[in-house]
Enzyme design. Structure first.
Site, mmCIF file in Angstrom:
data_model
loop_
_atom_site.group_PDB
_atom_site.id
_atom_site.type_symbol
_atom_site.label_atom_id
_atom_site.label_comp_id
_atom_site.label_asym_id
_atom_site.label_seq_id
_atom_site.Cartn_x
_atom_site.Cartn_y
_atom_site.Cartn_z
ATOM 1 N N GLU A 1 33.315 17.718 8.521
ATOM 2 C CA GLU A 1 34.330 18.290 7.968
ATOM 3 C C GLU A 1 34.354 19.828 8.088
ATOM 4 O O GLU A 1 34.778 20.466 7.096
ATOM 5 C CB GLU A 1 34.202 17.967 6.427
ATOM 6 C CG GLU A 1 34.059 16.353 6.206
ATOM 7 C CD GLU A 1 35.510 15.559 6.454
ATOM 8 O OE1 GLU A 1 36.534 16.156 6.470
ATOM 9 O OE2 GLU A 1 35.260 14.521 6.765
ATOM 10 N N LEU A 2 33.935 20.157 9.113
ATOM 11 C CA LEU A 2 33.827 21.895 9.401
ATOM 12 C C LEU A 2 33.058 22.414 8.322
ATOM 13 O O LEU A 2 33.273 23.815 8.059
ATOM 14 C CB LEU A 2 35.239 22.399 9.613
ATOM 15 C CG LEU A 2 35.965 21.815 10.961
ATOM 16 C CD1 LEU A 2 36.985 22.893 11.140
ATOM 17 C CD2 LEU A 2 35.031 21.874 12.139
#
Lengths: 393, 397
Positions: free
Chosen positions: A146-147
């Site tokens: 999710e970065l």
């Protein structure tokens, strides 16, 4: 010569079956195989297969000037093998074109960096081997679940030999700077940072079919014009999004495939523009400065922080509960048990427990197969309790 | 605006949610500036007073003269109960020969109040008063609002008393506007009674006061208490509560189950607990006065409402205001407004038991639920309900 850099996230969690308190100690199969198969096949048919075919065609039509990158989680590749080998084959054909970069992430799409560096390292290694084995590529670019990103992660990832890392182009990171440049991670010598241009990415990923949006309908021409406007004050436009955008979140009948089909040529119609992969971007463009990110950020929700997974009591208690078992699980020296535990580390399980009932809460609901966050929490805790029991046997 | 309201029970004389709701509605209507003429079958000495609230004794309306007894009607009364109630009266001959006749006798008398009571709107609650409301409308020709708190199909899902159903249908058809306490009830009115959706407004019930202060700190005890509070009737699903209790007790024994309320199922429930051999963990308190209700909430750790069909379920809001996590049946109106509750199908006693066990096992669950329901309760007020009721009135004026 500015570049457009596409990266698509491909991830399907192993969702849990309804697992009640009465199953604890009696039943140690936690996953809902039927549901996972159903969803995987649905998404393969609506998104993966048609979009892969289209992207392959676009690469061929542009003689390799169109390029993209994928990050496919390990649990997703496992499901491809089990339920849809043709989907995995179609990704392999893309990888074989030489125009597609396969990125490295945690095998189980986990939050392990936040809880256990040892487990994080193990999952990165597992995923790295899987990518080598399936696609014949040795990844040099890393993207965390999710970065999720901060300075510590960058340092750790650099120590593993990676050259490129991806993050969200959040305002709180950029402080007024442009996401359309390559940056250097604070405290790192080699590692370069690519930041998601979230307005342009979300124009496709979130707003494409929204008839209330003033720019609706979005055409490839209009979008390319916006991209071309970055000429002169940017070198790389990073369009990072879930791959399911194509055909699953944005439907075929809303024209998302026509949009994608037309986009490469429209972008390339400006002589200065081309496409590149993340590793090409960081090799080609110099660092525009050092980015200091002491606090974690992510690409989730409007908060762009960790609160989608660590925002309430339920999530904290479930995370603590499951990571606490690490040593006990390893002590059992049981591969199957280890795999069960790791599968429970997948971030989605905690995302379902989110109780932010605002606009973002709706997004959480869209992605959840549970009635509500409480049901998600109870189900997870029951399964974790069974696993704990098995560790003590 | 003058409201001629036909109420049924009213504090301090209450036996269920209807009295609580009526009280909340009247208070907030008064606060919003309405004048209420409230007709009740029994006028107690201890009613709450307000200069814009007048109680109407239905006896005053009887212009025929002669001895007219207090009506023999109570909410939740069935035909047989009526007959046995009547037998106990000294002047039994003065009452209607059956429940049906008694209801009509009451309607005739109470409806005539409209003759001498100026009003702009007639507002009737549930089937027991709707005939009076219809009679009043006949007299004054003012708009009639039928406020539906419960229907025969909720009360006796398996044994519908046709006469009551017919009165409800008559009233629903005659009313100018229907207020349903939930979307759940609105759907039943549409599907089972064939009423057009456009005629029905949903107005959710409220809570009198939020955030109850605990009178005494929770007692230190080495067991948990799970509470059922309501009439022990088929509608309220006490049987499912017992079945779930058995399942919980098969896993852990540090749990006590309390059924607070009275009803025709009590003997059968007691037999069932004996048969399941769990009597030592099941406690029947009988009917509880309001003061004791507060106490029992405080003594409990979890509230369960396993109703088979529950138009709303105010008790869940009360329980939540006493900081109890609630488990509610999906077949309820309150589940539309209380998001931070655990929801189960009433018949799914495995799931109900599993929810109870999860609440006992995972403390974070209760904490998170209470934090959010606290915020949600603050918005569920009678003032908000009254605002919506007034806009229904205005649409008819």
């Amino acid at each position: 010569m500015p570049s457009v850099c596409f990266y698509f996230q491909v991830h399907q969690p192993l969702r849990l079956r309804p697992y009640t308190f009465f199953d604890i100690g009696h039943q140690s199969h936690y996953e809902d195989d039927a549901l996972n198969q159903e969803i995987l096949l649905k998404v393969a048919n609506k998104c993966y297969l048609p979009t892969n075919a289209l992207i392959l065609k676009l690469i061929q039509q542009t003689q390799g000037r169109f390029k993209v990158a994928y990050s496919i989680s390990g649990v997703t590749i496992e499901q491809f093998k089990k339920y849809s080998p043709e989907t995995l084959d179609s990704f392999k054909r893309l990888a074989d074109t030489g125009c597609v970069e396969m990125l490295n992430e945690t095998y189980y799409h986990s939050l392990s960096f936040l809880f256990s560096p040892k487990e994080f390292l193990a999952q990165v290694q597992l995923h790295r081997e899987l990518i080598q084995q399936e696609f014949g590529q040795t990844p040099t670019t890393f993207r965390n679940t999710e970065l999720i990103y901060n300075n510590d992660l960058a340092k750790f990832v650099e120590s593993l030999g990676y050259r490129t890392i991806l993050a969200e182009g959040a305002e709180k990171i950029l402080n007024g700077r442009s996401p359309n440049f390559v940056y250097q991670a604070q405290g790192c010598k080699q590692l370069k940072l690519l930041l998601r241009n979230y307005p342009l990415s979300d124009d496709i990923a979130f707003r494409f079919s929204n008839i209330d949006w003033e720019e609706h309908p979005l055409t490839a021409e209009k979008f390319s014009h916006w991209v071309h406007q970055t000429a002169g004050n940017g070198e790389v436009v990073n369009l990072f999004m879930d791959y399911e955008t194509f055909g699953e979140h944005q439907w075929e009948d809303k024209g998302i495939f026509q949009f994608l089909a037309a986009l490469p040529n429209k972008i390339l119609s400006h002589d200065d523009f081309d496409f590149c992969t993340p590793q090409e971007a960081t090799a080609r463009y110099p660092s525009h400065g050092i980015l200091d990110v002491p606090n974690f950020c992510s690409w989730a929700d409007i908060d762009r922080d960790l609160t989608a997974w660590r925002g309430n009591e339920l999530q904290e208690s479930a995370l603590k509960n499951i990571y606490e078992l690490e040593a006990a699980v390893h002590a059992q020296q049981d591969e199957a048990l280890l795999k069960k535990w790791r599968s429970l580390l997948t971030s989605d399980h905690f995302y379902y427990m989110c109780t932010k009932w605002c606009a973002d809460g709706d997004v959480h609901k869209y992605f959840s197969h549970y009635d509500n966050p409480y049901a998600a929490y109870i189900n997870f805790q029951n399964a974790a309790k069974d696993l704990r029991l098995r560790c003590s046997q | 605006m003058k409201i001629l309201m036909y109420g049924w029970e009213f504090p301090p004389l209450i036996s269920g949610g209807l009295g609580v709701a009526c009280y909340g509605i009247v208070q907030s209507l008064l606060a919003a500036g309405a004048e209420v003429e409230l007709a009740l079958p029994t006028i107690s000495d201890h009613l709450f007073t307000n200069e814009h609230l007048h109680y109407l004794n239905v006896l005053d309306a009887d212009v025929a003269g002669g001895p007219t007894p207090q009506p023999l009607l109570q909410p939740y009364l069935n035909a047989n109960q009526y007959l046995s109630l009547k037998e106990k009266q000294v002047h039994a001959a003065l009452y209607g020969k059956d429940l049906w006749e008694e209801v009509h006798r009451y309607a005739e008398t109470a409806g005539k109040l409209a003759l001498n009571t100026p009003h702009d709107i007639i507002h009737a609650h549930d089937w027991l008063t709707i005939l009076a409301g219809m009679k009043a409308k006949q007299i004054s020709n003012k708009p009639l609002v039928f406020h539906v708190h419960a229907l025969e199909v909720d009360r006796c899902p398996q044994h519908i008393y046709q006469a009551v159903f017919d009165i409800e249908k008559l009233g629903l058809e005659a009313a100018d506007r229907i207020i349903a306490v939930s979307q759940y009830t609105k759907n039943i009115i549409i599907e089972k009674y064939g009423i057009a959706a456009e005629k029905i407004s949903v107005v959710y019930n409220g809570l009198l006061t939020t955030a109850k202060k605990l009178l005494t700190p929770k007692a230190q005890k080495d067991y948990f208490t799970v509470l059922f509070l309501g009439r022990l009737t088929e509608q309220k699903g006490p049987y499912y509560f017992i079945k779930a209790a058995e399942k919980v007790l098969s896993v852990r024994q540090d749990v006590e189950f309390v059924l607070a309320g009275d009803g025709d199922q009590l003997p059968a429930l007691m037999q069932e607990t004996a048969r399941l051999d769990i009597s030592q963990h099941i406690h029947f308190t009988g009917f509880l006065a309001p003061h004791d209700v507060g106490k029992i909430y405080q003594l409990s750790d979890i509230y369960v409402m396993p109703s088979v069909s529950e138009p709303f379920g105010i008790s869940c809001l009360e329980a939540a205001s006493y900081q109890l996590p609630v488990i509610i049946s999906k077949q309820s109106g309150v589940s539309e407004v209380l998001s931070h509750a655990l929801k189960v199908d009433y018949w799914d006693t495995d799931k109900l038991a599993a929810c109870i066990l999860a609440l006992l096992e995972y403390p974070a669950l209760k904490k998170e639920m209470l934090m959010h329901s606290h915020k949600q309760l603050a918005k569920l007020t009678w003032d908000e309900a009254a605002k919506n009721i007034i806009s229904v009135y205005n649409s008819l004026a």
